[in-house]
Every structure is written in structure tokens, then in C-alpha cells.
Design an enzyme around this catalytic site. Structure first.
Site, PDB file in Angstrom:
ATOM      1  NE  ARG A  45      -2.681   1.025   3.499  1.00  0.00           N
ATOM      2  CZ  ARG A  45      -3.241   0.940   4.506  1.00  0.00           C
ATOM      3  NH1 ARG A  45      -4.639   0.587   4.577  1.00  0.00           N
ATOM      4  NH2 ARG A  45      -2.797   0.851   5.876  1.00  0.00           N
TER       5      ARG A  45
ATOM      6  CD  GLU B  80     -11.725   6.040   4.448  1.00  0.00           C
ATOM      7  OE1 GLU B  80     -11.166   5.457   5.216  1.00  0.00           O
ATOM      8  OE2 GLU B  80     -11.503   6.291   3.158  1.00  0.00           O
TER       9      GLU B  80
ATOM     10  CE  LYS C  84      -2.318   4.885   7.614  1.00  0.00           C
ATOM     11  NZ  LYS C  84      -3.985   5.147   7.817  1.00  0.00           N
TER      12      LYS C  84
END
Length: 316
Positions: free
Chosen positions: A64, A199, A163
Site C-alpha cells: 500500500r 468512511e 495514506k
């Protein structure tokens, strides 16, 4: 903490060095300070009942970060370098891993542009740093969410699916306002229509109705959480139909159960969701699907349940 550096001249990250946790020196014109060119990850190390230490799916965090680095025009450590740095950091902090059942060692890999850069362009130097801190079990207070319909966490084509450090401080204002009203967290809606759930400030969300568990599809505006991925796989294995799809906000009103997932909370049932003044409450009894998934996942993470999926790595 473990530190490794990248320069354009070398074209690769240096060998990592373990050093005492402390402040880092940065140029005032560094990319991370001026333009937010940075990424981070979060994962945990757990102590088993026999005192051995386990990591949970660190290769997924490494992959990721590589995806995020590509989006942010940054070089990234290889999967092997990432995992090696994490292992070295955990072993250097071994005494800080809490006893079995008492918490975990939270590990924070951080990739940042550290080269001088007054102009708007990618940095020429980067630092990959891994540090850690012992943490206890997640807050046991009820999780009461407020749907945020004015501020959006991410937009299509943006960085919501990686992220990036810049994803987090913009949600401080609505989160602070929600907490001042007694809510635990906010639930964001999509930026295009304002009608679909996405989210929370730092967690993914699932809703249960019958034998179907639905979660918003991670299609660029939603972070593809490692815990989220694990829960999708576990729930499917338990016989639930798991749908990753667009979820209209109206569906939370008649859901039988709602729960959130993330590295910090693992899996946690939602007690209520409030949207435009309407509060919907959900069951929190001992036999919820969320608690079953939580018990299974934490059992695997701490070695209490046999890991037949190959998700854990024993490092000590």
C-alpha cells in the site's frame, strides 16, 4: 527507530540504521514541511501467550505504501526493505511489546520528502523512518457516529485512496465539532452527490442486513484498509455474502448491524448513527457478527487461533 535515506544520486534507499527514538532534523524548505509530500502506514506487533511476537500482514502495508508513493511521486522502499525495517524496529523495542492480551506495539512507518524544495515539485531526497509505541486496547466506549454532509474527506482523482499525510488534518474540524456534540467520530459522504457513505475519519465501515455484509467499494476515494480486507475475507469464509459496492446513506437506517474496522480499533460495533437529526441505533449484544469477527481476527493476530491463512509472521 529505523532510518534509511534516498538520494537521486544513489537512486535507491540506503541500508537502514537503528537509532534511538528522537527528533529528526529537517530543512525548512523540505517537501514534507512545505507541500505535505509524505505517506505513513500503521500496523501492530502482538505478543503471544508463549511470549513470541507476531506481525500481521506487513507485506500488505508495504504494498500500500508503494501504491501511495507512486501517487505522490515518491520513491518507496521495496517490500523486503519495508518488512526488514519493521522487524528491526520491533526487535529493538522488544521490551515495549505489551504482555499477551494487554495491548500491542503500534508501528508507524513514515515516508517523507526531506530534500530542499522551494519550488512546487517532488523532493530530491527522501527519508523512510519506522518508529513504534506500546498501546493498550482500543477505547471501550460506545461508537456513536454523526454523518458529515458539508465537509468531504476525499474527492475523485484525489488522494483518498492512499495514506497521504495530507488526508488527515483536514478532517480535524468536523471531527472536533462532532466530538463537542458527544459523537465519537464522523461518517463522510461522497463528494459528488453527498448521498453515499464512504468512511470515518480513520476507519472503514460495514453494514449487515440478513446474510449480506456491504462495505463501500475502495475505488479511489476510500482507503483500502488492511483490516478491512481481512474482514472481507473472514466474513466470506463464514458464509456471508460480502458486497463491495456503492452504499446509499439511506441503507444505514434499516441495517441490522453496523461496524467499523481499522488498525487501531480492529473491529468495533457502531451503537448509533445520526444523520440530519435522525438517530438510528443498532444492537450491541454479545452475539453480534462484529464481535464474532473481532474474536476471530484478534485470535489470529495474537496466536490464540491457528493461522491457516498465512497472515502472521513470527519474528521472535
Amino acid at each position: 527507530m529505523d532510518v534509511m535515506n534516498f538520494t537521486q544520486d544513489d537512486g535507491k534507499f540506503s541500508q537502514g540504521t537503528i537509532t534511538r527514538f528522537g527528533n529528526v532534523e529537517l530543512c525548512p524548505s523540505s517537501g514534507i514541511l512545505n507541500y505535505g509530500q509524505g505517506l505513513f502506514e500503521g500496523l501492530k506487533a502482538y505478543r503471544k501467550e508463549d511470549e513470541r511476537i507476531l506481525l500481521f500482514r506487513p507485506e500488505k502495508n508495504a504494498l500500500r505504501m508503494k501504491m501511495g508513493a507512486d501517487r505522490m511521486c515518491m520513491p518507496s522502499p521495496t517490500v523486503e526493505q519495508f518488512i526488514d525495517a519493521v522487524i528491526k524496529t520491533v526487535l529493538a523495542n522488544k521490551r515495549w511489546v505489551p504482555p499477551y492480551g494487554k495491548g500491542s506495539l503500534y508501528i508507524r512507518p513514515l515516508l517523507m520528502g526531506t530534500g530542499q524544495n522551494l519550488g512546487v515539485k517532488p523532493a530530491s531526497e527522501y527519508t523512510f523512518l519506522v518508529y513504534a509505541s506500546p498501546v493498550g486496547s482500543y477505547n471501550k466506549a460506545e461508537l456513536n457516529l454523526m454523518v458529515e454532509d458539508k465537509v468531504h474527506r476525499a474527492t475523485p482523482g484525489g488522494t483518498g485512496g492512499v495514506k497521504a499525510v495530507t488526508n488527515y488534518s483536514p478532517v480535524y474540524k468536523p471531527l472536533t465539532q462532532a466530538r463537542a456534540k458527544g459523537f465519537s467520530d464522523v461518517l463522510f459522504l461522497d463528494a459528488l452527490t453527498g448521498s453515499k457513505i464512504e468512511e470515518g475519519s480513520a476507519c472503514n465501515i460495514f453494514i449487515l442486513k440478513g446474510n449480506v455484509i456491504s462495505t463501500p467499494k475502495a475505488d479511489g476515494t476510500i482507503l483500502p484498509g488492511i483490516t478491512r480486507k481481512s474482514i472481507v475475507e473472514l466474513a466470506s469464509g463464514f458464509g456471508y455474502q460480502v458486497d463491495e459496492r456503492v452504499v446509499p446513506v439511506e441503507e444505514v437506517f434499516d441495517a441490522e448491524e453496523v461496524f467499523c474496522t481499522g488498525t487501531a480499533m480492529v473491529v468495533k460495533s457502531v451503537a448509533s448513527i445520526t444523520y440530519q437529526g435522525k438517530r438510528t441505533e443498532y444492537k450491541l449484544e454479545a452475539e453480534t457478527v462484529a464481535q464474532k469477527l473481532h474474536a476471530t481476527l484478534t485470535g489470529i493476530q495474537t496466536g490464540g487461533i491457528e493461522d491457516k491463512l498465512g497472515w502472521t509472521i513470527a519474528i521472535a
